[in-house]
Design a protein around this motif. Structure first.
Motif, mmCIF file in Angstrom:
data_model
loop_
_atom_site.group_PDB
_atom_site.id
_atom_site.type_symbol
_atom_site.label_atom_id
_atom_site.label_comp_id
_atom_site.label_asym_id
_atom_site.label_seq_id
_atom_site.Cartn_x
_atom_site.Cartn_y
_atom_site.Cartn_z
ATOM 1 N N ASP A 103 0.850 -1.173 0.000
ATOM 2 C CA ASP A 103 0.000 0.000 0.000
ATOM 3 C C ASP A 103 0.890 1.228 0.000
ATOM 4 O O ASP A 103 1.872 1.290 0.715
ATOM 5 C CB ASP A 103 -0.868 -0.028 1.262
ATOM 6 C CG ASP A 103 -1.922 1.049 1.270
ATOM 7 O OD1 ASP A 103 -2.011 1.762 0.264
ATOM 8 O OD2 ASP A 103 -2.641 1.173 2.269
ATOM 9 N N LEU A 104 0.520 2.241 -0.797
ATOM 10 C CA LEU A 104 1.419 3.377 -0.971
ATOM 11 C C LEU A 104 0.962 4.594 -0.184
ATOM 12 O O LEU A 104 0.950 5.700 -0.682
ATOM 13 C CB LEU A 104 1.507 3.710 -2.467
ATOM 14 C CG LEU A 104 2.042 2.549 -3.292
ATOM 15 C CD1 LEU A 104 1.903 2.835 -4.767
ATOM 16 C CD2 LEU A 104 3.478 2.280 -2.941
ATOM 17 N N PRO A 134 8.304 14.559 9.887
ATOM 18 C CA PRO A 134 9.453 13.746 9.447
ATOM 19 C C PRO A 134 9.587 13.818 7.933
ATOM 20 O O PRO A 134 8.615 14.058 7.220
ATOM 21 C CB PRO A 134 9.069 12.329 9.894
ATOM 22 C CG PRO A 134 7.995 12.508 10.919
ATOM 23 C CD PRO A 134 7.274 13.766 10.570
ATOM 24 N N LYS A 135 10.803 13.596 7.460
ATOM 25 C CA LYS A 135 11.024 13.648 6.017
ATOM 26 C C LYS A 135 10.282 12.504 5.331
ATOM 27 O O LYS A 135 10.262 11.378 5.823
ATOM 28 C CB LYS A 135 12.514 13.538 5.707
ATOM 29 C CG LYS A 135 13.288 14.813 5.953
ATOM 30 C CD LYS A 135 14.692 14.682 5.387
ATOM 31 C CE LYS A 135 15.448 15.990 5.501
ATOM 32 N NZ LYS A 135 16.775 15.907 4.880
ATOM 33 N N SER A 136 9.706 12.816 4.201
ATOM 34 C CA SER A 136 9.056 11.775 3.414
ATOM 35 C C SER A 136 10.099 11.053 2.577
ATOM 36 O O SER A 136 11.250 11.486 2.459
ATOM 37 C CB SER A 136 8.007 12.403 2.494
ATOM 38 O OG SER A 136 8.642 13.147 1.460
ATOM 39 N N LEU A 137 9.684 9.955 1.988
ATOM 40 C CA LEU A 137 10.570 9.199 1.105
ATOM 41 C C LEU A 137 11.065 10.090 -0.024
ATOM 42 O O LEU A 137 12.240 10.079 -0.385
ATOM 43 C CB LEU A 137 9.815 7.992 0.550
ATOM 44 C CG LEU A 137 10.542 7.137 -0.484
ATOM 45 C CD1 LEU A 137 11.818 6.567 0.098
ATOM 46 C CD2 LEU A 137 9.626 6.005 -0.966
ATOM 47 N N TYR A 192 18.217 1.017 -2.347
ATOM 48 C CA TYR A 192 17.987 2.332 -2.953
ATOM 49 C C TYR A 192 17.047 2.227 -4.150
ATOM 50 O O TYR A 192 16.126 3.040 -4.299
ATOM 51 C CB TYR A 192 19.325 2.944 -3.381
ATOM 52 C CG TYR A 192 19.186 4.344 -3.938
ATOM 53 C CD1 TYR A 192 18.911 5.421 -3.097
ATOM 54 C CD2 TYR A 192 19.311 4.591 -5.307
ATOM 55 C CE1 TYR A 192 18.775 6.704 -3.600
ATOM 56 C CE2 TYR A 192 19.180 5.864 -5.814
ATOM 57 C CZ TYR A 192 18.915 6.921 -4.966
ATOM 58 O OH TYR A 192 18.765 8.187 -5.467
ATOM 59 N N SER A 193 17.239 1.231 -5.004
ATOM 60 C CA SER A 193 16.396 1.100 -6.187
ATOM 61 C C SER A 193 14.957 0.763 -5.808
ATOM 62 O O SER A 193 14.007 1.251 -6.432
ATOM 63 C CB SER A 193 16.951 0.032 -7.130
ATOM 64 O OG SER A 193 16.920 -1.247 -6.522
ATOM 65 N N ALA A 194 14.774 -0.058 -4.761
ATOM 66 C CA ALA A 194 13.418 -0.376 -4.318
ATOM 67 C C ALA A 194 12.709 0.879 -3.818
ATOM 68 O O ALA A 194 11.529 1.115 -4.127
ATOM 69 C CB ALA A 194 13.454 -1.445 -3.233
ATOM 70 N N LEU A 195 13.426 1.704 -3.060
ATOM 71 C CA LEU A 195 12.821 2.949 -2.567
ATOM 72 C C LEU A 195 12.532 3.904 -3.727
ATOM 73 O O LEU A 195 11.505 4.598 -3.742
ATOM 74 C CB LEU A 195 13.748 3.611 -1.546
ATOM 75 C CG LEU A 195 13.963 2.823 -0.250
ATOM 76 C CD1 LEU A 195 14.964 3.529 0.646
ATOM 77 C CD2 LEU A 195 12.649 2.623 0.489
ATOM 78 N N ARG A 196 13.418 3.956 -4.715
ATOM 79 C CA ARG A 196 13.166 4.789 -5.894
ATOM 80 C C ARG A 196 11.933 4.294 -6.636
ATOM 81 O O ARG A 196 11.124 5.093 -7.126
ATOM 82 C CB ARG A 196 14.376 4.756 -6.843
ATOM 83 C CG ARG A 196 15.625 5.480 -6.362
ATOM 84 C CD ARG A 196 15.547 6.977 -6.387
ATOM 85 N NE ARG A 196 15.227 7.602 -7.635
ATOM 86 C CZ ARG A 196 15.868 8.667 -8.130
ATOM 87 N NH1 ARG A 196 16.914 9.157 -7.502
ATOM 88 N NH2 ARG A 196 15.457 9.243 -9.232
ATOM 89 N N ILE A 235 9.376 2.646 -5.363
ATOM 90 C CA ILE A 235 8.189 2.986 -4.572
ATOM 91 C C ILE A 235 7.825 4.453 -4.779
ATOM 92 O O ILE A 235 6.659 4.802 -4.995
ATOM 93 C CB ILE A 235 8.431 2.683 -3.081
ATOM 94 C CG1 ILE A 235 8.528 1.165 -2.868
ATOM 95 C CG2 ILE A 235 7.324 3.272 -2.212
ATOM 96 C CD1 ILE A 235 8.954 0.759 -1.477
ATOM 97 N N ALA A 236 8.819 5.329 -4.728
ATOM 98 C CA ALA A 236 8.568 6.755 -4.955
ATOM 99 C C ALA A 236 8.028 6.978 -6.370
ATOM 100 O O ALA A 236 7.135 7.814 -6.588
ATOM 101 C CB ALA A 236 9.849 7.557 -4.740
#
Length: 422
Positions: A43-44, A155-158, A286-290, A292-293
């Motif tokens: 879920d995003l 807090p900082k977001s992704l 890092y690529s997974a977080l990118r 997701i963003a």
């Protein structure tokens, strides 16, 4: 990643600080990049609520018991988003459960310096209603990289972390390019040779594949030949739907490629290969977080595109288990085909490699095959329902094979797809 791009700083300890799963001491960091995904549905929603909960749980003893892995995951997110520090600089151990002695061979459950720093930050926020944090910096960070944030106590977001602005004199430049998987696309064609060389280097170094098994034919069949047809509908994302390579260019050369499918309801991450020389950057994380963003970015334009799929989750396999660290996420029940929060699934998976996640014993697959005669068959260049096709068949094993297919794909798909019979 931010420290490396801004200052050229290489983290000490490199691979060992991979934050995906703090219990995987024997796993090679490069293996975390194996994101060949199909089944986890993430879920995003905005991450700030999760971060707030994790910060609160660290400040007081919560009565709500949660799985240890979940606590570890929340601590990781809370540190990463709350303090403004890159995730690889923090290694958090959870509090031992009551009745169990602390492991003195490990560091304290949470570094006192981190707690003091977080308390100081929150205290300054309370003292200054505007949320301006003049004079307060996370220790060790130059003001040019992490400037004070004005009028914000969130807090900082992704996205804040990923798209952090870098100083003009940054040591390195990172560019992420989305390239359609098509030899008719000039950008894909011009970068193919470099991308293929990177794939060979990754497979040989990380997975110990023999070089003669990493030819262009194998690479093309594995990661360049897609069953999806490119489509750009007016109500879809600007990039359209189909298969893509997300190329990570560092100072003019490709250091990683994420293979993804962009579909009407989700981004499905297929595979990642990267330059082993840059393992210290935790490129799998890092690529997974990118990605997701990126999915959240697509969601803003196309609201039904709401999920990020990470693929098969194998609880007993360290190379796959790390996927459960991304929260909130769901696993698909293999019997009723409903999505179940991973927190509810983990206790069952600890006891059995295979289990039903749906706790309702009366629940069944609501899309199970109930009318197999309506199943669509393609036979002798003609489309017909199975009810017509079976009258022409005399082989008793044929019916068993078709009914098994119907049970696997469900009623809706059996009427939309064609089962080829010769």
């Amino acid at each position: 990643m931010l420290k490396f791009l801004a200052q050229g700083e290489v983290p000490k300890g490199s691979c060992e600080d991979e934050p995906m799963d703090s219990t995987m001491d024997d796993a090679v960091a490069g293996d975390f990049a194996l994101i060949n995904k199909l089944d986890i549905q993430c879920d995003l929603k905005t991450l700030s609520d999760d971060v707030k909960e994790s910060l609160e749980s660290e400040g007081k003893n919560s009565k709500k018991e949660e799985p240890q892995e979940l606590l570890q995951s929340q601590d990781f997110v809370g540190e990463k988003l709350g303090s403004g520090e890159p995730s690889h600089s923090v290694k958090v151990h959870t509090v031992p459960k009551p009745g169990k002695g602390a492991d003195l061979s490990k560091p304290p459950c949470r570094k006192a310096k981190e707690i003091r720093k977080e308390r100081k930050r929150l205290k300054l926020m309370q003292q200054n209603p505007a949320g301006e944090l003049e004079g307060f910096q996370a220790q060790g960070h130059p003001s040019s990289l992490f400037p004070p944030k004005a009028k914000s106590n969130q807090p900082k977001s992704l996205e804040d972390l990923i798209f952090e602005s870098l100083p003009e004199n940054a040591s390195h430049k990172l560019e992420v390019r989305l390239v359609p998987v098509s030899f008719e696309d000039p950008e894909f064609k011009s970068s193919f040779s470099q991308s293929f060389s990177l794939y060979v280097k990754y497979q040989v170094a990380i997975h110990q594949d023999p070089p003669d098994e990493c030819g262009k034919t194998e690479f093309t069949r594995f990661l360049c030949s897609s069953p999806l047809e490119a489509e750009t509908p007016p109500n879809g994302p600007d990039c359209g739907y189909g298969s893509f390579h997300q190329q990570y260019w560092l100072d003019g050369k490709i250091i990683a490629v994420g293979v993804i499918d962009i579909l009407p309801n989700c981004v499905s991450s297929v595979y990642l290969y990267y330059d082993p020389d840059y393992s210290f950057l935790s490129l799998g994380v890092y690529s997974a977080l990118r990605e997701i963003a990126f999915t959240r970015q697509l969601h803003e334009k196309t609201s039904q595109l709401s999920y990020y799929y990470m693929g098969f989750y194998i609880h007993s396999c360290p190379k796959m288990k790390y996927k459960g660290q991304y929260r909130p996420s769901d696993l698909l029940c293999p019997e009723t085909y409903v999505w179940v929060p991973i927190e509810q699934c983990l206790p069952s998976l600890e006891n059995s490699k295979y289990c039903r996640f749906n706790q309702d014993p009366e629940a069944v697959d609501e899309d199970r095959s109930t009318e197999p005669d309506r199943l669509q068959v393609f036979h002798k260049r003609a489309i017909m329902p199975y009810g017509v096709y079976k009258k022409q068949q005399k082989d008793p094993s044929e019916e068993a094979a078709v009914l098994q297919y119907a049970s696997l794909v469900g009623q809706k798909c059996s009427e939309r797809m064609l089962l080829f019979r010769n």
